[in-house]
Design a protein around this motif. Structure first.
Motif, mmCIF file in Angstrom:
data_model
loop_
_atom_site.group_PDB
_atom_site.id
_atom_site.type_symbol
_atom_site.label_atom_id
_atom_site.label_comp_id
_atom_site.label_asym_id
_atom_site.label_seq_id
_atom_site.Cartn_x
_atom_site.Cartn_y
_atom_site.Cartn_z
ATOM 1 N N CYS A 198 0.601 -1.326 -0.062
ATOM 2 C CA CYS A 198 0.037 -0.282 0.114
ATOM 3 C C CYS A 198 0.780 1.083 0.359
ATOM 4 C CB CYS A 198 -0.967 -0.155 0.914
ATOM 5 S SG CYS A 198 -2.158 -0.669 1.646
ATOM 6 N N GLY A 199 2.085 1.456 -0.845
ATOM 7 C CA GLY A 199 2.960 2.081 -0.677
ATOM 8 C C GLY A 199 3.695 2.701 0.273
ATOM 9 N N THR A 200 5.479 1.789 0.029
ATOM 10 C CA THR A 200 6.115 1.893 0.992
ATOM 11 C C THR A 200 6.656 3.752 0.880
ATOM 12 O OG1 THR A 200 6.452 0.478 0.593
ATOM 13 C CG2 THR A 200 8.226 1.397 1.561
ATOM 14 N N SER A 201 6.808 3.794 -0.720
ATOM 15 C CA SER A 201 7.340 5.421 -1.188
ATOM 16 C C SER A 201 5.996 6.584 -0.421
ATOM 17 C CB SER A 201 6.337 5.849 -2.632
ATOM 18 O OG SER A 201 7.013 5.566 -3.189
ATOM 19 N N PHE A 202 5.439 6.332 0.538
ATOM 20 C CA PHE A 202 4.582 7.324 1.627
ATOM 21 C C PHE A 202 5.338 8.162 2.448
ATOM 22 C CE2 PHE A 202 1.029 8.057 5.304
ATOM 23 C CZ PHE A 202 0.797 9.262 4.013
ATOM 24 N N LEU A 203 6.335 6.562 2.434
ATOM 25 C CA LEU A 203 7.518 7.579 3.842
ATOM 26 C C LEU A 203 7.831 8.329 3.137
ATOM 27 C CD1 LEU A 203 9.132 4.247 5.054
ATOM 28 C CD2 LEU A 203 8.174 5.758 6.396
ATOM 29 N N ASN A 204 8.909 8.255 1.805
ATOM 30 C CA ASN A 204 9.344 9.959 1.414
ATOM 31 C C ASN A 204 8.736 10.854 1.797
ATOM 32 O OD1 ASN A 204 11.706 8.776 0.664
ATOM 33 N ND2 ASN A 204 10.552 7.567 -1.751
ATOM 34 N N ALA A 205 7.052 10.770 1.692
ATOM 35 C CA ALA A 205 6.205 12.288 2.163
ATOM 36 C C ALA A 205 6.086 12.878 3.141
ATOM 37 C CB ALA A 205 5.186 12.032 1.615
ATOM 38 N N THR B 83 -1.823 6.507 7.678
ATOM 39 C CA THR B 83 -0.994 5.750 6.757
ATOM 40 C C THR B 83 -1.664 5.644 4.903
ATOM 41 O OG1 THR B 83 -2.361 2.682 6.413
ATOM 42 C CG2 THR B 83 -3.709 4.150 7.236
ATOM 43 N N MET B 84 -1.164 4.434 3.777
ATOM 44 C CA MET B 84 -2.203 4.712 2.921
ATOM 45 C C MET B 84 -3.276 3.203 2.698
ATOM 46 S SD MET B 84 -1.465 7.676 1.032
ATOM 47 C CE MET B 84 -1.112 6.689 -0.532
ATOM 48 N N LEU B 85 -3.950 2.966 2.209
ATOM 49 C CA LEU B 85 -5.078 2.037 1.794
ATOM 50 C C LEU B 85 -5.127 2.090 0.338
ATOM 51 C CD1 LEU B 85 -5.867 2.652 4.619
ATOM 52 C CD2 LEU B 85 -7.685 1.019 4.377
ATOM 53 N N ARG B 86 -5.306 0.119 0.038
ATOM 54 C CA ARG B 86 -5.357 0.178 -1.955
ATOM 55 C C ARG B 86 -6.703 -0.597 -1.833
ATOM 56 N NH1 ARG B 86 -0.279 -2.121 -4.952
ATOM 57 N NH2 ARG B 86 -0.562 -2.012 -6.789
ATOM 58 N N GLN B 87 -7.009 -0.603 -2.885
ATOM 59 C CA GLN B 87 -8.033 -1.531 -3.477
ATOM 60 C C GLN B 87 -8.019 -2.987 -2.778
ATOM 61 O OE1 GLN B 87 -9.105 -3.979 -6.115
ATOM 62 N NE2 GLN B 87 -11.047 -3.745 -5.123
ATOM 63 N N PRO B 88 -8.782 -3.897 -2.335
ATOM 64 C CA PRO B 88 -7.920 -4.859 -2.001
ATOM 65 C C PRO B 88 -7.262 -6.568 -2.506
ATOM 66 C CG PRO B 88 -10.327 -3.811 -0.691
ATOM 67 C CD PRO B 88 -9.940 -3.305 -1.932
ATOM 68 N N GLU B 89 -9.044 -6.332 -3.855
ATOM 69 C CA GLU B 89 -7.907 -7.477 -4.566
ATOM 70 C C GLU B 89 -7.539 -6.721 -6.002
ATOM 71 O OE1 GLU B 89 -11.547 -7.296 -3.183
ATOM 72 O OE2 GLU B 89 -11.382 -6.071 -4.727
ATOM 73 N N GLN B 90 -6.830 -5.791 -5.826
ATOM 74 C CA GLN B 90 -5.274 -5.089 -6.717
ATOM 75 C C GLN B 90 -4.440 -5.671 -4.962
ATOM 76 O OE1 GLN B 90 -4.873 -4.140 -9.731
ATOM 77 N NE2 GLN B 90 -7.248 -4.848 -9.711
ATOM 78 N N ARG B 91 -4.871 -5.519 -3.695
ATOM 79 C CA ARG B 91 -3.654 -5.228 -3.005
ATOM 80 C C ARG B 91 -2.528 -6.271 -3.440
ATOM 81 N NH1 ARG B 91 -1.692 -7.384 1.102
ATOM 82 N NH2 ARG B 91 -3.331 -8.779 1.105
#
Length: 338
Positions: free
Chosen positions: A56-63, A131-139
């Motif tokens: 669900c977006g490790t990149s979020f850490l950069n922000a 946190t960041m969330l993602r559409q479940p089936e895509q995750r």
């Protein structure tokens, strides 16, 4: 927030031709990056606590780590990615976190438990969580097709059997105490999913949506402060051969739907939409945030000489004249350096 932007336009219009430490445009930009204040909401939410849900977006850490004052030893060039750290860049960062971040403003996660469950610690972290969330089936499909990290997928013959084994993972992480990567035995119910959704609404200062990454970054800065940076829009862990914005083919799941996590995800989207309205964040207003990202990416180039890896110039439609001024200023500076 955009004091430096005005200075950039003035510099471009005045045909500024010096840089490398003496260009007023670059000096003003750097000063603004260093001194941009956080919001009152950020101050109340400190120390921030990142709940990292797998895929669900490790990149979020950069922000997060570039928010004002959160990690004082992190400079403009610092990124949580493979180029800056190593293949195990998230673990590398959590090892470094106590040295580069202010723990009164940012709670460092365990390097050995990067996907820890929130569980009984909810009351401790309530009001500080992001946190960041993602559409479940895509995750699920992203984890199944990850060729670098197993996520327990190798034990299953196909995507649908894996999906059934990890269904409810987001619910489990919000309600349980164990690490969820790979997924432990986690018996969650519809009541747990509703309770997890309430936790998102009651305990999280920010809930982003991976499918709405750009808007999530713009909303984050509108809520917590600080300029938009190039690294905010950088995908440090793309999904193998697919592009960061692509979707997986759900027919692989043979009709499976993660009903419990869908309840949690739907609540996350409701919260996200409410915050967009409350903070007046739109695709149009977000274009200004993307222009900030363009500028900081080019400043990073000038400082470090690193190759830009992703086109942060996308998404500035409707502001082409302003973006052009920025590019002219930067390119005239680089031409003068040669």
């Amino acid at each position: 927030m955009y004091r430096w932007l005005i200075a950039g336009f003035a510099g471009a219009a005045g045909n500024v031709e010096t840089c490398a430490g003496t260009d007023p445009w670059l000096l003003q930009l750097q000063l603004s990056l260093d001194t941009e204040p956080g919001t009152e909401l950020l101050r109340r939410a400190e120390p921030l606590k990142f709940l990292h849900i797998p895929k669900c977006g490790t990149s979020f850490l950069n922000a997060l780590i570039h928010l004002p004052g959160v990690c004082p030893e992190v400079d403009l060039d610092y990124r949580v990615d493979e180029d800056y750290l190593s293949k195990s860049f998230e673990r590398d960062f959590w090892h470094q976190c106590p040295k580069v971040c202010d723990e009164s403003k940012f709670t460092c996660n365990s390097a050995h438990n990067t996907h820890e469950g929130l569980g009984v610690n909810f009351e401790t972290y309530k009001g500080h969580l992001v946190t960041m969330l993602r559409q479940p089936e895509q995750r699920i499909l992203s984890a199944y097709h990850d060729t670098r990290w197993d996520h327990g997928a190798s034990r299953f013959a196909n995507a649908s059997s894996y999906a059934k084994a990890v269904q409810g993972l987001m619910t489990c992480q919000l309600m349980g105490n164990k690490s969820v990567d790979p997924m432990p035995k986690c018996e969650v119910t519809e009541a747990d999913a509703h309770a997890a959704a309430r936790r998102l609404r009651e305990g999280f200062v920010f809930v982003g949506i991976l499918e709405e990454w750009d808007l999530s970054m713009c909303l984050l800065h509108q809520m917590l402060g600080g300029p938009c940076l190039y690294s905010d829009f950088e995908d440090d862990r793309p999904s193998n051969s697919s592009s960061p914005d692509s979707s997986y083919d759900v027919t692989e799941l043979e009709g499976f739907r993660d009903v419990l996590d869908r309840l949690v995800y739907d609540e996350a989207r409701k919260i996200f939409q409410e915050k967009l309205v409350a903070y007046n964040v739109t695709a149009e207003s977000c274009a200004v945030c993307r222009m900030e990202a363009i500028a900081t990416g080019r400043l990073e180039q000038l400082h470090s000489g690193d190759k830009v890896r992703r086109g942060a110039s996308e998404g500035v439609a409707g502001h082409a004249p302003l973006a052009l001024l920025l590019w002219l200023s930067i390119f005239s500076c680089r031409a003068h350096q040669r």
